[in-house]
Design an enzyme around this catalytic site. Structure first.
Site, PDB file in Angstrom:
ATOM      1  N   ASP A  48       2.774  -2.813   7.379  1.00 45.82           N
ATOM      2  CA  ASP A  48       3.095  -1.526   7.998  1.00 45.82           C
ATOM      3  C   ASP A  48       4.423  -1.684   8.732  1.00 45.82           C
ATOM      4  OD1 ASP A  48       2.769   1.139   9.396  1.00 45.82           O
ATOM      5  OD2 ASP A  48       0.816   0.957   8.426  1.00 45.82           O
ATOM      6  N   GLU A  94       2.169   9.397   4.636  1.00 45.31           N
ATOM      7  CA  GLU A  94       3.063   9.617   5.768  1.00 45.31           C
ATOM      8  C   GLU A  94       4.472   9.073   5.513  1.00 45.31           C
ATOM      9  OE1 GLU A  94      -0.182   9.766   9.415  1.00 45.31           O
ATOM     10  OE2 GLU A  94       0.756   7.837   8.949  1.00 45.31           O
ATOM     11  N   TYR A 110     -13.109   7.916  10.499  1.00 46.94           N
ATOM     12  CA  TYR A 110     -12.029   7.154  11.130  1.00 46.94           C
ATOM     13  C   TYR A 110     -12.591   6.538  12.411  1.00 46.94           C
ATOM     14  CZ  TYR A 110      -7.811   7.829   8.352  1.00 46.94           C
ATOM     15  OH  TYR A 110      -6.857   7.741   7.373  1.00 46.94           O
ATOM     16  N   TRP A 154      -8.073  10.889   2.737  1.00 47.31           N
ATOM     17  CA  TRP A 154      -8.200  10.673   4.180  1.00 47.31           C
ATOM     18  C   TRP A 154      -7.933  11.924   5.008  1.00 47.31           C
ATOM     19  CZ3 TRP A 154      -4.489  11.014   8.124  1.00 47.31           C
ATOM     20  CH2 TRP A 154      -3.165  11.191   7.720  1.00 47.31           C
ATOM     21  N   HIS A 214       5.901   3.658   5.982  1.00 48.84           N
ATOM     22  CA  HIS A 214       5.271   2.574   6.758  1.00 48.84           C
ATOM     23  C   HIS A 214       5.809   1.207   6.328  1.00 48.84           C
ATOM     24  CE1 HIS A 214       2.424   4.971   9.031  1.00 48.84           C
ATOM     25  NE2 HIS A 214       2.068   5.621   7.935  1.00 48.84           N
ATOM     26  N   THR A 219      -5.920  -0.021  13.874  1.00 47.24           N
ATOM     27  CA  THR A 219      -5.982  -0.882  15.056  1.00 47.24           C
ATOM     28  C   THR A 219      -4.820  -0.726  16.029  1.00 47.24           C
ATOM     29  OG1 THR A 219      -4.913  -2.737  13.905  1.00 47.24           O
ATOM     30  CG2 THR A 219      -7.333  -2.598  13.796  1.00 47.24           C
ATOM     31  N   ASP A 228     -11.259   4.750  14.652  1.00 41.33           N
ATOM     32  CA  ASP A 228     -10.424   4.730  15.858  1.00 41.33           C
ATOM     33  C   ASP A 228     -10.613   6.009  16.674  1.00 41.33           C
ATOM     34  OD1 ASP A 228      -9.204   5.895  13.582  1.00 41.33           O
ATOM     35  OD2 ASP A 228      -7.256   5.901  14.558  1.00 41.33           O
TER      36      ASP A 228
END
Length: 543
Positions: free
Chosen positions: A179, A317, A408, A383, A250, A459, A410
């Site tokens: 990333d 993205e 998700y 997603w 990314h 994360t 997170d």
């Protein structure tokens, strides 16, 4: 027995008797079941102190593992059947080696929470309730994505999570290896990817809104031998490891190591560091022949390390501003007779789809790869809701459903102000349990294209295994049941029954040392006061 995930059929015999393991109990395996026997002898031997000798018994004091053709026909290769009685021992029949292994996991749960410990606690009576169980999974892809790019997780943590996945009958580890904030796998041809790209000077604590920084350098990577070890460890547990290498967004860590990969006619790519903060980043790969050859070489080395069918190439993205400003990118659009920058990204994805197909592999990417036209052989990880997966399934592509609105990990677990670094909408254990991966408006043929489902642990704010445990569990246990079991419609699911089974399962997680979120809320040391998040009120929009 309070099994999780719940088996298809579970019939206790009409007796209070149980099969009891003792010093004379043997554990035998027919061809194809030896791996499961090795694993079971290892974990049960450690927890019970019993030898579980691999000798053919003369009586009934035996745990017998076998691959069975009838089970294979009726339940498939991951299906299994367990029969346990004091006068005949325990028999685990699997449709294939994987089925035997999943049956062995169920047997461990049947023995109680102390069977999940690593050393004996003293005298115990190890009882297997008399029963007949018949079981097989709903989905072939039961995935967990671990993001090791944002915060690196040493390989012992990866091993630990492979064991936790196996305990919940999850069979795909999606390892997010690259990333903007770090490159985590050794590539022999490009040593700067790990010399430069694997560490950042400091790290944003919390999301972009936070004023806090951890001024320590952060980094780490897996050598190729580490990856081989991880893959071998996963394979022994019938888990496939799917690597993700992000293309074309990314990618700032790669550009920091090799500036020629970026859009050098727009920005000074040689000045770009490995990114220290979070969020969508404008610095993306240049759509050049240099980029194509570079990532072909990267993937060539990855194919040596990861034997599974799928390679994940990201695709999400990817801002197009630099391509719009780049004379080189605009020239490429004209050369290829493309409509716009979306089609340019589609051209990049199609290139690697064909490249992988020529080598007997398949590309999977996030649902943005639909934009500009989907590559012929690509599978889609949906997603941003269900819409991308529905479109892909209707177009004849395989789909893994992992909508952020449901899985998700997170995202925060309640509306309470005590939740650490609250992100997005609250998604509780019950919310995950009521997740349905296959939209009701798909036809039978379209629904068959949903090959599985996956929970994702990003994360950015999970900077330790303790935080990862808190965010993943117990929700990953609920997700595992969704992925494995044949459940009714979400509103008809037995939440009270699952909640009761979880009370037993928490003791198993305790024995494993998992620092899960308790039902009553975070423990004092699990809170992170002073670190702002980005909470959103109410339930999430379902797209």
């Amino acid at each position: 027995m309070d099994l999780i995930p719940a088996p298809r059929h579970q019939t206790p015999y009409a007796t209070d008797d149980a099969f009891v393991l003792g010093p004379e109990t043997t554990l035998t395996a027919t061809p194809g079941a030896e791996g499961a026997a090795r694993w079971l002898r290892g974990v049960l031997g450690a927890a019970t102190g019993l030898p579980l000798a691999p000798v053919e018994p003369s009586g009934t004091d035996v745990i017998r593992l076998a691959v069975d053709e009838e089970v294979a026909r009726e339940l498939g290769p991951e299906g299994y059947r367990i029969m346990a009685a004091p006068d005949s021992g325990v028999h685990i029949f699997g449709g294939g080696p994987a089925g035997v292994f999943w049956g062995a996991q169920t047997l461990r749960q049947m023995l109680g929470a102390d069977a999940f410990r690593r050393a004996p606690l003293g005298e115990r009576e190890w009882k297997v309730p008399t029963c007949h169980i018949q079981d097989s999974p709903r989905f072939g892809w039961r995935g967990f994505m671990l993001d090791v790019a944002r915060h690196f997780m040493p390989k012992d943590i990866v091993f630990r999570y492979l064991d936790l996945m196996a305990a919940h009958k999850l069979n795909v580890l999606h390892l997010h290896l690259t990333d903007d904030q770090g490159w985590r796998v050794e590539i022999r041809q490009y040593p700067k990817l790990t010399e430069i790209g694997s560490w950042r000077e400091r790290t944003k604590v919390g999301l972009r809104e936070s004023p806090l920084w951890d001024e320590r350098p952060h980094g780490g990577y897996y050598t190729q031998d580490d990856i081989r070890e991880i893959v071998a460890y996963a394979t022994e547990r019938h888990i496939t490891v799917v690597p993700e290498i992000d293309i074309p967004g990314h990618s700032q860590a790669a550009i920091a190591a090799y500036p020629e990969l970026g859009n050098a006619d727009v920005i000074d790519t040689a000045a770009l560091p490995v990114l220290t903060s979070w969020g969508v980043n404008p610095n993306v790969l240049a759509p050049s022949d240099t980029t194509l050859r570079f990532y072909e070489n990267v993937l060539t080395e990855l194919l040596e390390l990861f034997p599974g069918t799928f390679i994940h190439i990201g695709g999400d993205e990817c801002p197009k501003e630099q391509w719009r400003e780049s004379a080189d990118a605009q020239r490429r659009i004209k050369e290829l007779d493309l409509e716009d920058e979306d089609e340019l990204q589609s051209w990049l994805i199609r290139h690697f789809d064909s490249w992988l197909a020529e080598r007997g592999r398949r590309l999977i990417g996030w649902d943005e790869i639909l934009e500009g036209g989907l590559a012929p052989g690509a599978a889609v990880a949906s997603w941003r809701g269900f819409a991308g997966g529905v479109a892909a399934a209707r177009a004849g592509h395989d789909v893994v459903m992992c909508p952020e609105s449901h899985v998700y990990l997170d995202w925060r677990q309640s509306e309470s102000e005590e939740e650490p670094v609250p992100i997005a909408h609250a998604r509780s254990l019950e919310d995950v349990y009521r997740f349905e991966p296959v939209p009701a408006d798909l036809t039978r043929e379209e629904a068959a294209r949903v090959i599985g489902t996956q929970a994702n642990a990003w994360t950015e704010v999970m900077d330790s295994v303790r935080v990862l445990d808190y965010m993943a569990f117990p929700r990953l246990a609920a997700f595992a049941e969704v992925a494995w079991s044949q459940l009714p419609a979400p509103d008809e699911r037995d939440w009270a029954g699952f909640e009761a089974r979880m009370r037993t399962h928490y003791a198993r997680l305790d024995a494993l040392g998992v620092e899960y979120r308790p039902p009553a809320g975070p423990r004092p040391w699990q809170r992170r006061p002073g670190i702002v998040g980005r909470p959103k009120a109410g339930p999430p929009p379902i797209r």
